[in-house]
Design an enzyme around this catalytic site. Structure first.
Site, PDB file in Angstrom:
ATOM      1  N   GLN A  50     -12.833  38.573  20.346  1.00  0.00           N
ATOM      2  CA  GLN A  50     -11.486  38.146  20.748  1.00  0.00           C
ATOM      3  C   GLN A  50     -10.600  39.342  21.085  1.00  0.00           C
ATOM      4  O   GLN A  50      -9.660  39.229  21.861  1.00  0.00           O
ATOM      5  CB  GLN A  50     -10.821  37.332  19.630  1.00  0.00           C
ATOM      6  CG  GLN A  50     -11.397  35.949  19.419  1.00  0.00           C
ATOM      7  CD  GLN A  50     -12.474  35.941  18.357  1.00  0.00           C
ATOM      8  OE1 GLN A  50     -13.173  36.928  18.148  1.00  0.00           O
ATOM      9  NE2 GLN A  50     -12.631  34.824  17.669  1.00  0.00           N
ATOM     10  N   ASP A  85      -4.823  32.875   9.521  1.00  0.00           N
ATOM     11  CA  ASP A  85      -5.096  31.445   9.709  1.00  0.00           C
ATOM     12  C   ASP A  85      -4.579  30.602   8.557  1.00  0.00           C
ATOM     13  O   ASP A  85      -4.396  29.397   8.690  1.00  0.00           O
ATOM     14  CB  ASP A  85      -6.597  31.208   9.867  1.00  0.00           C
ATOM     15  CG  ASP A  85      -7.044  31.631  11.244  1.00  0.00           C
ATOM     16  OD1 ASP A  85      -7.185  32.842  11.473  1.00  0.00           O
ATOM     17  OD2 ASP A  85      -7.209  30.745  12.098  1.00  0.00           O
TER      18      ASP A  85
HETATM   19  O1  MRU Z   1     -11.625  32.304  15.380  1.00  0.00           O
HETATM   20  P1  MRU Z   1     -10.271  32.454  16.005  1.00  0.00           P
HETATM   21  O2  MRU Z   1     -10.299  33.168  17.313  1.00  0.00           O
HETATM   22  O3  MRU Z   1      -9.545  31.146  16.061  1.00  0.00           O
HETATM   23  O4  MRU Z   1      -9.491  33.398  14.983  1.00  0.00           O
HETATM   24  C1  MRU Z   1      -8.149  33.729  15.272  1.00  0.00           C
HETATM   25  C2  MRU Z   1      -7.547  34.635  14.277  1.00  0.00           C
HETATM   26  O5  MRU Z   1      -8.182  35.096  13.352  1.00  0.00           O
HETATM   27  C3  MRU Z   1      -6.078  34.914  14.437  1.00  0.00           C
HETATM   28  O6  MRU Z   1      -5.764  36.180  13.918  1.00  0.00           O
HETATM   29  C4  MRU Z   1      -5.264  33.854  13.671  1.00  0.00           C
HETATM   30  O7  MRU Z   1      -5.643  32.575  14.053  1.00  0.00           O
HETATM   31  C5  MRU Z   1      -3.803  34.030  13.888  1.00  0.00           C
HETATM   32  S1  MRU Z   1      -3.346  33.503  15.497  1.00  0.00           S
HETATM   33  C6  MRU Z   1      -1.695  33.778  15.713  1.00  0.00           C
END
Ligand code: MRU
Length: 365
Positions: free
Chosen positions: A203, A244
Protein backbone atom coordinates in the site's frame (compact mmCIF):
# COMPACT_ATOMS: atom_id res chain seq x y z
CA UNK A 1 -6.69 13.83 -8.09
CA UNK A 2 -4.60 16.43 -9.83
CA UNK A 3 -7.27 19.00 -10.73
CA UNK A 4 -8.71 19.87 -7.36
CA UNK A 5 -7.78 18.05 -4.19
CA UNK A 6 -10.81 19.53 -2.49
CA UNK A 7 -13.19 17.71 -4.86
CA UNK A 8 -11.44 14.35 -4.76
CA UNK A 9 -13.61 11.49 -3.49
CA UNK A 10 -12.87 7.77 -3.14
CA UNK A 11 -16.56 6.78 -3.26
CA UNK A 12 -19.60 8.57 -4.61
CA UNK A 13 -23.09 8.06 -5.98
CA UNK A 14 -23.12 8.14 -9.77
CA UNK A 15 -24.62 11.47 -10.91
CA UNK A 16 -26.28 9.63 -13.83
CA UNK A 17 -27.82 6.70 -11.98
CA UNK A 18 -28.74 6.65 -8.32
CA UNK A 19 -28.59 2.85 -8.36
CA UNK A 20 -24.84 2.94 -8.91
CA UNK A 21 -22.13 3.69 -6.36
CA UNK A 22 -18.71 4.39 -7.84
CA UNK A 23 -15.38 3.52 -6.28
CA UNK A 24 -11.75 3.60 -7.38
CA UNK A 25 -10.41 0.09 -7.97
CA UNK A 26 -7.32 0.54 -5.78
CA UNK A 27 -5.97 -2.89 -6.74
CA UNK A 28 -4.94 -1.41 -10.09
CA UNK A 29 -3.09 1.64 -8.80
CA UNK A 30 -0.59 3.11 -9.45
CA UNK A 31 -0.40 1.71 -12.98
CA UNK A 32 -4.03 2.21 -13.96
CA UNK A 33 -6.62 4.62 -12.49
CA UNK A 34 -9.90 2.73 -12.94
CA UNK A 35 -13.31 3.42 -11.49
CA UNK A 36 -15.62 0.52 -10.65
CA UNK A 37 -19.41 0.44 -10.32
CA UNK A 38 -21.28 -1.19 -7.45
CA UNK A 39 -24.89 -2.10 -8.27
CA UNK A 40 -25.70 -4.48 -5.43
CA UNK A 41 -24.72 -4.80 -1.81
CA UNK A 42 -22.92 -8.09 -2.50
CA UNK A 43 -20.56 -6.19 -4.80
CA UNK A 44 -19.82 -3.84 -1.90
CA UNK A 45 -18.92 -6.85 0.28
CA UNK A 46 -16.63 -8.12 -2.48
CA UNK A 47 -15.02 -4.68 -2.90
CA UNK A 48 -14.16 -4.59 0.81
CA UNK A 49 -13.00 -8.21 1.15
CA UNK A 50 -10.94 -8.19 -2.05
CA UNK A 51 -9.56 -4.72 -1.30
CA UNK A 52 -10.79 -2.73 -4.27
CA UNK A 53 -11.31 -0.32 -1.36
CA UNK A 54 -9.40 -0.45 1.90
CA UNK A 55 -8.42 1.79 4.79
CA UNK A 56 -10.61 1.94 7.88
CA UNK A 57 -12.74 5.02 7.09
CA UNK A 58 -13.32 4.02 3.47
CA UNK A 59 -14.29 0.48 4.50
CA UNK A 60 -16.95 2.02 6.77
CA UNK A 61 -18.22 4.35 4.04
CA UNK A 62 -18.40 1.49 1.53
CA UNK A 63 -20.45 -0.51 4.02
CA UNK A 64 -22.85 2.43 4.41
CA UNK A 65 -23.30 2.77 0.65
CA UNK A 66 -23.77 -1.01 0.33
CA UNK A 67 -26.65 -0.87 2.81
CA UNK A 68 -28.23 1.86 0.68
CA UNK A 69 -27.92 -0.43 -2.37
CA UNK A 70 -29.52 -3.23 -0.34
CA UNK A 71 -32.49 -0.98 0.48
CA UNK A 72 -33.11 -0.45 -3.24
CA UNK A 73 -33.15 -4.10 -4.19
CA UNK A 74 -35.55 -6.96 -3.70
CA UNK A 75 -39.19 -7.24 -2.72
CA UNK A 76 -38.25 -7.15 0.96
CA UNK A 77 -35.75 -4.33 1.33
CA UNK A 78 -35.58 -4.52 5.14
CA UNK A 79 -34.58 -8.17 5.05
CA UNK A 80 -32.11 -7.33 2.30
CA UNK A 81 -30.56 -4.62 4.51
CA UNK A 82 -30.28 -7.05 7.43
CA UNK A 83 -28.66 -9.72 5.25
CA UNK A 84 -26.26 -7.16 3.82
CA UNK A 85 -25.34 -5.92 7.30
CA UNK A 86 -24.48 -9.45 8.45
CA UNK A 87 -22.34 -10.14 5.44
CA UNK A 88 -20.60 -6.74 5.56
CA UNK A 89 -19.67 -7.22 9.22
CA UNK A 90 -17.78 -10.38 8.25
CA UNK A 91 -15.95 -8.87 5.28
CA UNK A 92 -12.91 -7.51 7.18
CA UNK A 93 -12.55 -7.95 10.93
CA UNK A 94 -9.98 -5.45 12.21
CA UNK A 95 -11.21 -1.97 11.24
CA UNK A 96 -13.90 -1.01 13.74
CA UNK A 97 -15.24 1.69 11.40
CA UNK A 98 -17.05 -1.10 9.60
CA UNK A 99 -19.14 -1.99 12.64
CA UNK A 100 -19.58 1.69 13.49
CA UNK A 101 -20.95 2.51 10.03
CA UNK A 102 -23.21 -0.55 9.84
CA UNK A 103 -24.70 0.16 13.30
CA UNK A 104 -25.23 3.83 12.44
CA UNK A 105 -27.06 3.01 9.21
CA UNK A 106 -29.12 0.21 10.83
CA UNK A 107 -30.25 2.66 13.52
CA UNK A 108 -31.58 4.95 10.79
CA UNK A 109 -33.20 2.01 8.99
CA UNK A 110 -34.99 1.07 12.21
CA UNK A 111 -36.46 4.54 12.59
CA UNK A 112 -38.05 5.07 9.16
CA UNK A 113 -40.99 3.65 7.21
CA UNK A 114 -40.51 1.44 4.14
CA UNK A 115 -41.12 4.25 1.66
CA UNK A 116 -38.35 6.38 3.13
CA UNK A 117 -35.88 3.54 3.68
CA UNK A 118 -33.72 3.91 0.56
CA UNK A 119 -33.71 7.75 0.47
CA UNK A 120 -32.83 7.95 4.17
CA UNK A 121 -30.03 5.40 3.85
CA UNK A 122 -28.71 7.34 0.90
CA UNK A 123 -28.68 10.54 3.01
CA UNK A 124 -26.90 8.69 5.80
CA UNK A 125 -24.20 7.30 3.51
CA UNK A 126 -23.67 10.82 2.10
CA UNK A 127 -23.49 12.25 5.61
CA UNK A 128 -20.90 9.65 6.68
CA UNK A 129 -18.74 10.60 3.70
CA UNK A 130 -19.11 14.36 4.18
CA UNK A 131 -18.37 14.06 7.90
CA UNK A 132 -15.29 11.95 7.15
CA UNK A 133 -13.85 14.72 4.99
CA UNK A 134 -14.36 17.25 7.81
CA UNK A 135 -12.84 14.83 10.33
CA UNK A 136 -9.76 14.31 8.14
CA UNK A 137 -9.33 18.07 7.86
CA UNK A 138 -9.66 18.33 11.63
CA UNK A 139 -6.92 15.71 12.05
CA UNK A 140 -4.87 17.67 9.53
CA UNK A 141 -5.19 20.88 11.56
CA UNK A 142 -4.29 19.08 14.80
CA UNK A 143 -1.24 17.39 13.28
CA UNK A 144 -0.11 20.51 11.45
CA UNK A 145 0.80 22.05 14.80
CA UNK A 146 3.27 19.20 15.40
CA UNK A 147 4.91 19.66 12.01
CA UNK A 148 5.05 23.43 12.43
CA UNK A 149 6.80 22.99 15.78
CA UNK A 150 9.45 20.70 14.26
CA UNK A 151 9.94 23.05 11.28
CA UNK A 152 10.52 25.96 13.64
CA UNK A 153 13.35 24.07 15.36
CA UNK A 154 15.35 22.76 12.41
CA UNK A 155 16.97 23.63 9.11
CA UNK A 156 15.88 21.66 6.05
CA UNK A 157 12.86 19.47 5.52
CA UNK A 158 10.69 17.97 8.21
CA UNK A 159 11.06 14.24 7.58
CA UNK A 160 7.90 12.28 8.29
CA UNK A 161 7.87 8.48 8.11
CA UNK A 162 4.60 6.71 7.40
CA UNK A 163 3.55 3.08 7.05
CA UNK A 164 0.89 1.63 4.75
CA UNK A 165 -1.62 4.03 3.25
CA UNK A 166 -3.50 6.19 5.70
CA UNK A 167 -3.94 8.74 2.95
CA UNK A 168 -6.76 10.23 0.91
CA UNK A 169 -7.27 6.79 -0.65
CA UNK A 170 -7.95 5.22 2.74
CA UNK A 171 -10.58 7.81 3.65
CA UNK A 172 -12.93 9.92 1.55
CA UNK A 173 -10.32 12.64 1.03
CA UNK A 174 -7.19 14.02 2.75
CA UNK A 175 -6.43 10.89 4.77
CA UNK A 176 -5.53 10.71 8.42
CA UNK A 177 -1.72 10.36 8.64
CA UNK A 178 -1.31 12.36 5.43
CA UNK A 179 -3.73 15.20 6.26
CA UNK A 180 -1.19 17.11 8.43
CA UNK A 181 1.41 16.61 5.70
CA UNK A 182 -0.89 17.98 3.00
CA UNK A 183 -1.75 21.03 5.09
CA UNK A 184 1.92 21.62 5.95
CA UNK A 185 2.90 21.36 2.30
CA UNK A 186 0.08 23.73 1.32
CA UNK A 187 1.29 26.39 3.72
CA UNK A 188 4.83 26.16 2.35
CA UNK A 189 6.54 24.11 5.05
CA UNK A 190 9.40 22.05 3.63
CA UNK A 191 8.09 18.56 4.34
CA UNK A 192 9.33 15.22 3.02
CA UNK A 193 7.80 11.78 3.58
CA UNK A 194 9.62 8.45 3.92
CA UNK A 195 7.11 5.97 2.51
CA UNK A 196 7.35 2.38 3.79
CA UNK A 197 6.74 -0.06 0.96
CA UNK A 198 4.37 -2.05 3.24
CA UNK A 199 4.62 -5.67 2.23
CA UNK A 200 2.79 -7.79 1.40
CA UNK A 201 0.24 -5.69 -0.50
CA UNK A 202 2.50 -2.69 -0.96
CA UNK A 203 0.00 0.00 0.00
CA UNK A 204 2.97 2.32 0.55
CA UNK A 205 4.65 1.89 -2.81
CA UNK A 206 1.43 1.54 -4.79
CA UNK A 207 -0.91 3.99 -3.05
CA UNK A 208 0.86 6.40 -0.67
CA UNK A 209 3.72 7.19 -3.05
CA UNK A 210 1.21 7.63 -5.86
CA UNK A 211 -1.07 10.03 -4.00
CA UNK A 212 1.80 12.07 -2.55
CA UNK A 213 3.16 12.36 -6.10
CA UNK A 214 -0.23 13.46 -7.41
CA UNK A 215 -0.32 16.22 -4.80
CA UNK A 216 3.28 17.29 -5.33
CA UNK A 217 4.57 16.32 -1.87
CA UNK A 218 8.29 15.34 -1.80
CA UNK A 219 8.66 11.71 -0.78
CA UNK A 220 11.03 8.75 -0.98
CA UNK A 221 10.02 5.10 -1.06
CA UNK A 222 11.92 2.79 1.28
CA UNK A 223 11.73 -0.92 2.03
CA UNK A 224 9.96 -1.76 5.25
CA UNK A 225 13.15 -2.61 7.10
CA UNK A 226 14.90 0.71 6.35
CA UNK A 227 13.04 2.84 8.90
CA UNK A 228 15.17 1.83 11.88
CA UNK A 229 18.36 2.64 10.00
CA UNK A 230 17.06 6.08 9.03
CA UNK A 231 16.03 6.79 12.62
CA UNK A 232 19.48 5.81 13.93
CA UNK A 233 20.97 8.41 11.60
CA UNK A 234 18.63 11.23 12.63
CA UNK A 235 16.79 11.23 9.32
CA UNK A 236 13.26 10.85 10.70
CA UNK A 237 11.75 13.74 12.69
CA UNK A 238 8.36 12.20 13.33
CA UNK A 239 6.49 9.00 12.53
CA UNK A 240 2.78 9.36 11.73
CA UNK A 241 0.70 6.27 10.96
CA UNK A 242 -2.99 5.52 10.76
CA UNK A 243 -4.93 2.93 12.74
CA UNK A 244 -7.77 0.49 12.12
CA UNK A 245 -8.83 0.28 15.73
CA UNK A 246 -7.76 2.22 18.82
CA UNK A 247 -8.71 0.96 22.24
CA UNK A 248 -10.17 3.12 24.98
CA UNK A 249 -6.74 2.91 26.62
CA UNK A 250 -4.78 4.04 23.56
CA UNK A 251 -3.45 0.77 22.08
CA UNK A 252 -3.54 0.90 18.28
CA UNK A 253 -3.98 -1.81 15.65
CA UNK A 254 -2.54 -0.88 12.29
CA UNK A 255 -0.95 -2.49 9.24
CA UNK A 256 1.50 -5.28 10.05
CA UNK A 257 4.92 -3.81 10.79
CA UNK A 258 3.66 -0.70 12.58
CA UNK A 259 4.70 -2.14 15.96
CA UNK A 260 8.29 -2.60 14.77
CA UNK A 261 8.38 1.03 13.64
CA UNK A 262 7.14 2.09 17.06
CA UNK A 263 9.89 0.06 18.75
CA UNK A 264 12.56 1.60 16.54
CA UNK A 265 11.14 5.09 17.15
CA UNK A 266 11.14 4.46 20.91
CA UNK A 267 14.76 3.28 20.85
CA UNK A 268 15.83 6.36 18.91
CA UNK A 269 13.77 9.01 20.69
CA UNK A 270 11.72 9.72 17.55
CA UNK A 271 8.14 10.86 18.29
CA UNK A 272 5.64 8.23 17.16
CA UNK A 273 2.14 9.62 16.52
CA UNK A 274 -1.00 7.87 15.35
CA UNK A 275 -3.65 9.82 13.44
CA UNK A 276 -7.23 8.68 13.81
CA UNK A 277 -10.80 9.73 13.31
CA UNK A 278 -12.91 9.13 16.41
CA UNK A 279 -14.85 6.58 14.34
CA UNK A 280 -11.80 4.31 14.71
CA UNK A 281 -11.96 4.22 18.51
CA UNK A 282 -13.40 1.05 20.01
CA UNK A 283 -14.69 2.44 23.30
CA UNK A 284 -15.61 -1.07 24.50
CA UNK A 285 -12.09 -2.44 24.18
CA UNK A 286 -9.45 -1.84 26.85
CA UNK A 287 -6.71 -4.27 25.80
CA UNK A 288 -5.55 -4.21 22.19
CA UNK A 289 -3.55 -7.44 22.33
CA UNK A 290 -6.39 -9.47 23.82
CA UNK A 291 -9.36 -7.68 22.30
CA UNK A 292 -8.60 -6.69 18.70
CA UNK A 293 -9.18 -9.36 16.06
CA UNK A 294 -6.22 -9.58 13.69
CA UNK A 295 -7.16 -10.40 10.13
CA UNK A 296 -5.28 -13.21 8.39
CA UNK A 297 -5.36 -12.98 4.63
CA UNK A 298 -4.72 -15.15 1.60
CA UNK A 299 -1.15 -16.57 1.60
CA UNK A 300 -0.85 -15.63 -2.07
CA UNK A 301 -0.47 -12.00 -0.97
CA UNK A 302 2.90 -13.12 0.43
CA UNK A 303 3.96 -15.66 -2.19
CA UNK A 304 3.11 -13.52 -5.21
CA UNK A 305 3.93 -10.00 -6.31
CA UNK A 306 1.79 -7.99 -8.67
CA UNK A 307 3.21 -5.31 -10.93
CA UNK A 308 3.41 -3.74 -14.35
CA UNK A 309 5.68 -4.77 -17.22
CA UNK A 310 5.68 -3.23 -20.70
CA UNK A 311 2.18 -1.85 -20.21
CA UNK A 312 0.67 -5.11 -18.96
CA UNK A 313 -0.10 -6.47 -15.51
CA UNK A 314 2.03 -9.33 -14.28
CA UNK A 315 1.88 -11.52 -11.20
CA UNK A 316 4.99 -13.51 -10.28
CA UNK A 317 5.55 -16.22 -7.69
CA UNK A 318 8.38 -15.48 -5.28
CA UNK A 319 8.41 -18.67 -3.19
CA UNK A 320 8.92 -22.37 -3.77
CA UNK A 321 5.57 -24.13 -4.32
CA UNK A 322 4.14 -25.41 -1.05
CA UNK A 323 6.08 -23.02 1.21
CA UNK A 324 4.07 -22.67 4.44
CA UNK A 325 2.94 -19.06 4.82
CA UNK A 326 1.25 -16.93 7.49
CA UNK A 327 -0.21 -13.61 6.43
CA UNK A 328 -1.16 -11.48 9.44
CA UNK A 329 -2.51 -8.20 8.12
CA UNK A 330 -2.29 -6.07 11.29
CA UNK A 331 -0.41 -5.80 14.56
CA UNK A 332 -1.04 -3.99 17.82
CA UNK A 333 1.21 -1.22 19.12
CA UNK A 334 0.79 -0.80 22.88
CA UNK A 335 -0.08 2.69 24.11
CA UNK A 336 3.25 2.98 25.96
CA UNK A 337 5.05 3.21 22.59
CA UNK A 338 2.74 5.90 21.19
CA UNK A 339 3.81 9.51 21.80
CA UNK A 340 0.35 10.86 21.05
CA UNK A 341 -2.92 10.43 19.19
CA UNK A 342 -3.86 13.00 16.56
CA UNK A 343 -7.65 13.31 16.37
CA UNK A 344 -10.14 15.72 14.83
CA UNK A 345 -10.50 17.35 18.26
CA UNK A 346 -6.79 17.77 18.94
CA UNK A 347 -3.75 15.79 20.05
CA UNK A 348 -3.82 13.73 23.26
CA UNK A 349 -1.78 11.14 25.08
CA UNK A 350 -2.39 7.51 24.15
CA UNK A 351 -4.36 6.76 27.28
CA UNK A 352 -7.91 6.63 28.58
CA UNK A 353 -7.45 10.01 30.31
CA UNK A 354 -6.09 11.52 27.10
CA UNK A 355 -8.94 10.25 24.96
CA UNK A 356 -11.63 11.15 27.51
CA UNK A 357 -10.15 14.63 27.76
CA UNK A 358 -11.04 15.11 24.09
CA UNK A 359 -14.20 12.97 24.08
CA UNK A 360 -15.75 13.52 27.54
CA UNK A 361 -19.14 12.31 26.31
CA UNK A 362 -17.63 8.78 26.31
CA UNK A 363 -16.78 8.80 30.01
CA UNK A 364 -19.84 6.75 30.95
CA UNK A 365 -19.45 4.13 28.20
O1 MRU B 1 -5.28 -3.47 4.80
P1 MRU B 1 -5.57 -2.01 4.62
O2 MRU B 1 -4.94 -1.44 3.40
O3 MRU B 1 -7.03 -1.73 4.72
O4 MRU B 1 -4.85 -1.33 5.87
C1 MRU B 1 -4.95 0.07 6.01
C2 MRU B 1 -4.22 0.59 7.18
O5 MRU B 1 -3.54 -0.13 7.90
C3 MRU B 1 -4.39 2.05 7.48
O6 MRU B 1 -3.26 2.56 8.13
C4 MRU B 1 -5.61 2.25 8.41
O7 MRU B 1 -6.74 1.63 7.87
C5 MRU B 1 -5.89 3.69 8.65
S1 MRU B 1 -6.60 4.43 7.23
C6 MRU B 1 -6.84 6.07 7.53
Amino acid sequence: MTDSHDDFRTIWLSPDDDGVVRIIDQRKLPHVYAEHDLHRWSEGVEAIADMYVRGAPLIGATAAWSLYLAARHGAYPRQEVEMAAESLLESRPTAVNLRWAVERVLAVAGSVDDASLAPRLRDEAEAICNEDVEISLGIGRSGLELIRAIAAEKEGPVNVLTHCNAGALATINWGTATAPVYLAHAEGIDVHVWVDETRPRNQGSQLTAWELGQRGVPHTLIVDNAGGHLMQHGRVDIVITGTDRTTRTGDVANKIGTYLKALAAHDNGVPFYVALPSTTIDWQCRDGLAGIPIEERDPREVSQIYGELDGGTVVVNTTAPGTPISNYAFDVTPARLVTGLITERGVCSASEEGLLGLFPERAAA
